[in-house]
Design an enzyme around this catalytic site. Structure first.
Site, short mmCIF file in Angstrom:
data_model
loop_
_atom_site.label_atom_id
_atom_site.label_comp_id
_atom_site.label_asym_id
_atom_site.label_seq_id
_atom_site.Cartn_x
_atom_site.Cartn_y
_atom_site.Cartn_z
N ASN A 44 0.86 -1.18 0.00
CA ASN A 44 0.00 0.00 0.00
C ASN A 44 0.90 1.23 0.00
O ASN A 44 2.05 1.16 0.40
CB ASN A 44 -0.83 0.03 1.28
CG ASN A 44 -2.06 -0.82 1.19
OD1 ASN A 44 -2.01 -1.95 0.74
ND2 ASN A 44 -3.17 -0.27 1.62
N ARG A 45 0.33 2.36 -0.35
CA ARG A 45 1.04 3.62 -0.26
C ARG A 45 0.94 4.11 1.19
O ARG A 45 -0.17 4.27 1.70
CB ARG A 45 0.30 4.66 -1.09
CG ARG A 45 0.94 4.98 -2.37
CD ARG A 45 0.19 6.13 -3.00
NE ARG A 45 -0.14 5.82 -4.37
CZ ARG A 45 0.76 5.77 -5.36
NH1 ARG A 45 2.03 6.00 -5.12
NH2 ARG A 45 0.38 5.47 -6.57
#
Ligand code: CTP
Ligand code: CA
Length: 228
Positions: free
Chosen positions: A34-35
């Site tokens: 994920n960011r």
């Protein structure tokens, strides 16, 4: 600089914070993630320590420095993050700010996958990762008194936050709008709404450090209320 430098409102409290992304290996050189910069979670760990808490920060891979005065456990995957969080119990408070990858590759390859000279790209089979917040929020024996989750949404913020609150057994959800136009992802500032079973409050746009300080004050106020 933390706003709370004087009052040790979390003195004697044990706090676990998760932060950063998780990395789920595809092969030795590739991963799914994920960011997440880790800025918000790390700021919360820092603010809890400044307020006198004994803090364990369980963090996925980030480039922000380990906060001073905090026990930091570095992990890569969601499974490792869950294991580190469970090993850090008991705690009075858990704040799950990590952006945990929802899926991992069913069987990561021990060898680097090579592009075939001809033919289709590989198809990855994904399996769901454990939900760390839900595991802690619904823990039968060692549930912390206060369990705080996050919800980063691009749509239907309040509705999604309320359903996460119920589903995961959290006391608060810190909900934020991460639509690209807001610049929240990777940026310094955040606009959040605190969603609880008794209602929700929208906080003005402020820095992630200010969000952390305000959250600490909110957590301390909840812990100081007699248990119902
Ligand atoms: N979370 C977690 N473990 C997971 C997934 C999420 O602990 N495997 C936590 C996050 O740290 C956050 C909260 O759950 O505090 C909400 O995460 P989010 O990704 O918004 O929720 P999901 O249930 O994964 O739903 P979505 O389909 O929106 O991604
Ligand atoms: Ca998710």
């Amino acid at each position: 600089p933390a706003l709370i430098s004087g009052p040790k409102v979390l003195a004697g409290r044990r706090v676990i914070v998760t932060s950063g992304p998780t990395h789920e290996p595809i092969d030795p050189v590739r991963y799914l993630a994920n960011r997440s910069s880790g800025r918000q979670g790390h700021a919360i760990a820092t603010a809890c320590a400044a307020a006198g808490a004994d803090v364990t920060l369980v963090s996925g891979p980030v480039t922000v420095p380990d906060p001073a005065g905090v026990r930091t456990i570095a992990v890569e995957t969601a499974s490792q993050m869950l294991e580190a969080v469970e090993a850090s119990l008991p705690a009075d408070v858990a704040v799950m700010a990590a952006a945990v990858a929802d899926w991992r590759v069913a069987s990561a390859s021990e060898r680097k996958l090579k592009k075939p000279a001809d033919g289709a790209p590989p198809v990855l089979e994904l399996v769901e990762n454990p939900d760390i917040l839900a595991t802690i929020g619904r823990h039968h024996t060692l549930r912390p008194r206060l369990v705080v989750g996050f919800a980063a949404e691009t749509d239907d913020l309040l509705e999604n936050a309320l359903s996460k609150l119920a589903r995961k057994g959290a006391d608060f959800i810190v909900a934020n709008d991460v639509s690209p136009a807001t610049g929240v992802m990777g940026g310094e500032a955040n606009t959040v709404r605190i969603v609880t079973p008794d209602g929700n409050e929208e906080w003005p746009k402020m820095s992630k450090i200010e969000v952390a300080d305000r959250l600490v004050a909110r957590i301390a106020a909840s812990l100081d209320k007699p248990e119902s």
